[in-house]
Design a protein around this motif. Structure first.
Motif: not given
Length: 95
Positions: A21, A24, A28, A84-90
């Motif tokens: 990615h 971002n 991350v 929370a970080v994973n929910q936003e940026y997967d």
């Protein structure tokens, strides 16, 4: 991809988000690194738990024999931050 492996005696964080990615990825990686460094510091400062850490580029490992209730709460808090970080940026694989 960042891989997070959680067991009852350790957490291991490996990889770089920038590989998958690029837009971002640095953000991350910085977020996951900050959360994990904060966990290591808080386990040493705020709990009486003995931990051992191994840190290399793209690899952070934190191990313990037994966590106190404070230590468990700190790890749970770290985990919620990772989610929370994973929910936003997967781009975090959790296992």
């Amino acid at each position: 991809m960042i891989t997070v492996c959680i067991t009852d005696k350790s957490i291991i964080v490996k990889g770089h988000a920038t590989e998958y990615h690029s837009k971002n990825g640095n953000l991350v990686c910085a977020a996951v690194s900050a959360l994990t460094w904060n966990l290591m510091n808080c386990l040493n400062i705020l709990s009486e738990d003995n931990t051992v850490s191994n840190i290399e580029s793209g690899h952070i490992e934190v191990r313990w024999e037994k966590l106190s209730d404070k230590g468990k709460l700190l790890v749970d808090s770290w985990y919620q931050g990772i989610l929370a970080v994973n929910q936003e940026y997967d781009c975090i694989q959790i296992g």
